[in-house]
Design a protein around this motif. Structure first.
Motif, PDB file in Angstrom:
ATOM      1  N   LEU A   1       0.445  -5.650   0.194  1.00 35.78           N
ATOM      2  CA  LEU A   1      -0.123  -4.301   0.650  1.00 35.78           C
ATOM      3  C   LEU A   1      -1.143  -4.695   1.761  1.00 35.78           C
ATOM      4  O   LEU A   1      -1.565  -5.696   2.169  1.00 35.78           O
ATOM      5  CB  LEU A   1      -1.100  -4.067  -0.623  1.00 35.78           C
ATOM      6  N   VAL A   2      -1.310  -3.561   2.574  1.00 34.47           N
ATOM      7  CA  VAL A   2      -2.331  -3.455   3.687  1.00 34.47           C
ATOM      8  C   VAL A   2      -3.281  -2.504   3.468  1.00 34.47           C
ATOM      9  O   VAL A   2      -2.754  -1.343   3.000  1.00 34.47           O
ATOM     10  CB  VAL A   2      -1.316  -3.099   5.139  1.00 34.47           C
ATOM     11  N   PHE A   3      -4.609  -2.912   3.466  1.00 38.51           N
ATOM     12  CA  PHE A   3      -5.729  -2.167   3.217  1.00 38.51           C
ATOM     13  C   PHE A   3      -6.426  -2.086   4.481  1.00 38.51           C
ATOM     14  O   PHE A   3      -6.478  -2.913   5.445  1.00 38.51           O
ATOM     15  CB  PHE A   3      -6.580  -2.672   2.276  1.00 38.51           C
ATOM     16  N   ARG A   4      -6.843  -0.838   4.670  1.00 36.99           N
ATOM     17  CA  ARG A   4      -8.128  -0.566   5.806  1.00 36.99           C
ATOM     18  C   ARG A   4      -9.268   0.126   5.117  1.00 36.99           C
ATOM     19  O   ARG A   4      -9.172   1.293   4.536  1.00 36.99           O
ATOM     20  CB  ARG A   4      -7.471   0.432   6.749  1.00 36.99           C
TER      21      ARG A   4
ATOM     22  N   ASN B   1      -6.128 -13.577   6.084  1.00 38.73           N
ATOM     23  CA  ASN B   1      -5.550 -12.177   5.488  1.00 38.73           C
ATOM     24  C   ASN B   1      -6.253 -11.087   6.457  1.00 38.73           C
ATOM     25  O   ASN B   1      -5.754  -9.944   6.195  1.00 38.73           O
ATOM     26  CB  ASN B   1      -6.096 -12.024   3.961  1.00 38.73           C
ATOM     27  N   VAL B   2      -7.202 -11.317   7.245  1.00 41.14           N
ATOM     28  CA  VAL B   2      -7.696 -10.203   8.105  1.00 41.14           C
ATOM     29  C   VAL B   2      -7.011 -10.166   9.080  1.00 41.14           C
ATOM     30  O   VAL B   2      -6.640 -11.093   9.892  1.00 41.14           O
ATOM     31  CB  VAL B   2      -9.183 -10.607   8.234  1.00 41.14           C
ATOM     32  N   LEU B   3      -6.545  -8.844   9.401  1.00 46.08           N
ATOM     33  CA  LEU B   3      -5.541  -8.248  10.566  1.00 46.08           C
ATOM     34  C   LEU B   3      -6.394  -7.978  11.807  1.00 46.08           C
ATOM     35  O   LEU B   3      -5.831  -8.216  12.779  1.00 46.08           O
ATOM     36  CB  LEU B   3      -4.551  -7.429  10.376  1.00 46.08           C
ATOM     37  N   VAL B   4      -7.378  -6.906  11.505  1.00 51.39           N
ATOM     38  CA  VAL B   4      -8.126  -6.334  12.468  1.00 51.39           C
ATOM     39  C   VAL B   4      -9.615  -6.339  11.940  1.00 51.39           C
ATOM     40  O   VAL B   4      -9.556  -5.978  10.870  1.00 51.39           O
ATOM     41  CB  VAL B   4      -7.522  -4.983  12.803  1.00 51.39           C
TER      42      VAL B   4
ATOM     43  N   TRP C   1      -4.369  -7.823   4.772  1.00 54.61           N
ATOM     44  CA  TRP C   1      -3.115  -7.677   4.064  1.00 54.61           C
ATOM     45  C   TRP C   1      -3.381  -8.603   2.686  1.00 54.61           C
ATOM     46  O   TRP C   1      -4.231  -9.414   2.618  1.00 54.61           O
ATOM     47  CB  TRP C   1      -2.103  -8.193   4.983  1.00 54.61           C
ATOM     48  N   THR C   2      -2.852  -8.304   1.591  1.00 49.12           N
ATOM     49  CA  THR C   2      -2.859  -8.786   0.239  1.00 49.12           C
ATOM     50  C   THR C   2      -1.584  -9.195  -0.100  1.00 49.12           C
ATOM     51  O   THR C   2      -0.558  -8.245  -0.210  1.00 49.12           O
ATOM     52  CB  THR C   2      -3.745  -8.313  -0.524  1.00 49.12           C
ATOM     53  N   PRO C   3      -1.260 -10.623  -0.284  1.00 46.76           N
ATOM     54  CA  PRO C   3       0.332 -10.787  -0.722  1.00 46.76           C
ATOM     55  C   PRO C   3       0.700 -10.167  -2.308  1.00 46.76           C
ATOM     56  O   PRO C   3      -0.251  -9.826  -2.786  1.00 46.76           O
ATOM     57  CB  PRO C   3       0.258 -12.237  -0.772  1.00 46.76           C
ATOM     58  N   SER C   4       1.757 -10.170  -2.518  1.00 48.77           N
ATOM     59  CA  SER C   4       2.224  -9.660  -3.870  1.00 48.77           C
ATOM     60  C   SER C   4       1.508 -10.534  -5.151  1.00 48.77           C
ATOM     61  O   SER C   4       1.375 -11.565  -4.956  1.00 48.77           O
ATOM     62  CB  SER C   4       3.780  -9.794  -4.025  1.00 48.77           C
ATOM     63  N   ALA C   5       1.327  -9.813  -6.242  1.00 53.74           N
ATOM     64  CA  ALA C   5       0.298 -10.470  -7.197  1.00 53.74           C
ATOM     65  C   ALA C   5       0.775  -9.384  -8.388  1.00 53.74           C
ATOM     66  O   ALA C   5       1.346  -8.378  -8.373  1.00 53.74           O
ATOM     67  CB  ALA C   5      -1.013 -10.421  -6.691  1.00 53.74           C
ATOM     68  N   ILE C   6       0.327 -10.280  -9.586  1.00 52.66           N
ATOM     69  CA  ILE C   6       0.295  -9.470 -10.982  1.00 52.66           C
ATOM     70  C   ILE C   6      -1.048  -9.057 -11.145  1.00 52.66           C
ATOM     71  O   ILE C   6      -2.107  -9.446 -11.100  1.00 52.66           O
ATOM     72  CB  ILE C   6       0.720 -10.403 -12.118  1.00 52.66           C
ATOM     73  N   ARG C   7      -1.188  -7.897 -11.180  1.00 53.08           N
ATOM     74  CA  ARG C   7      -2.597  -7.046 -11.559  1.00 53.08           C
ATOM     75  C   ARG C   7      -2.523  -5.924 -12.627  1.00 53.08           C
ATOM     76  O   ARG C   7      -1.234  -5.272 -13.022  1.00 53.08           O
ATOM     77  CB  ARG C   7      -3.047  -6.504 -10.436  1.00 53.08           C
TER      78      ARG C   7
END
Length: 248
Positions: A133-136, A90-93, A102-108
């Protein structure tokens, strides 16, 4: 080789430390010629020891060309060293300052400042499907964008606006009093996501629309209570690719 010269140094540096510092080495940068007519490097750097003269003024010792080892050591001294970490899928950079994943679609569950109105009170604490989603994360800051496709993105993947309050047009999250990790590392990823989703969404922080849903922001999330899948057709374009987001 440059000649030894007496130098006068006057500087003000604010350091959050009680340590004492002493001038020991200096780097001199030399440039010359025209970049249009020189095929090789047009700049070189020399490293000099610094000595104190009888008058107390520092002076430079003989110089030597700076090497790769010197540069790496300087970076280590100034910025620290990126820890050796196993990078999951899941780590891109991973850089010195930040980590992008990034994190796949999920129920939250999502929480809202219920004092803002009856509609928000009805939504707060409910379960909602989330887009991929993509997080930084960097120390003290968090950015988020949405993805259209639920798979590990490439640098050319188009990004979309994360359809959340507290997120501005550039994707930066207004953290407010949210307790976030003190570091941006692989180990801290789950803590960053928890801090984002378990904090209260309190206000709209963007000038542009967060979603293409005909009912707007409230219409989108009211329609998703208890649903299993996020309708990616309602995502609003961020006007950038993942590669551009990483470089921004």
């Amino acid at each position: 080789m440059p000649s030894r010269k007496a130098i006068s140094v006057q500087a003000q540096v604010q350091l959050s430390s009680s340590k004492s510092f002493e001038l020991r080495e200096a780097l001199l940068v030399y440039s010359g010629g025209s970049a249009h007519h020189v095929s090789g490097p047009n700049t070189f750097v020399t490293k000099h020891s610094v000595r104190s003269s009888e008058s107390g003024a520092p002076s430079l010792g003989p110089g030597a060309p700076i090497g790769i080892e010197d540069i790496l050591e300087l970076i280590k001294e100034l910025r620290g060293v990126v820890p050796v970490e196993f990078l999951p899928d899941n780590v891109l950079v991973r850089t010195q300052e930040s980590i992008v994943w990034w994190t796949p679609s999920a129920i939250r569950p999502m929480f809202y400042a219920v004092e803002k109105g009856v509609e928000l009170k009805q939504l707060s604490g409910k379960q909602f499907p989330q887009p991929p989603l993509v997080f930084r994360a960097q120390v003290g800051s968090l950015d988020v964008r949405a993805l259209e496709i639920n798979e590990r993105p490439t640098p050319k993947a188009n990004l979309f606006r994360a359809p959340y309050w507290n997120v501005n047009d550039q994707g930066s999250v207004c953290l407010g009093s949210t307790k976030v990790p003190r570091e941006a590392s692989v180990e801290s990823i789950a803590k960053w996501e928890k801090a984002f989703f378990q904090s209260e969404f309190t206000h709209s922080n963007s000038a542009k629309k967060l979603t293409e849903h005909p009912g707007g922001f409230m219409g989108l999330w009211k329609s998703l209570v208890g649903k299993k899948t996020f309708p990616v057709q309602h995502l609003a374009s961020a006007g950038q690719t993942l590669g551009q987001f990483i470089q921004s």
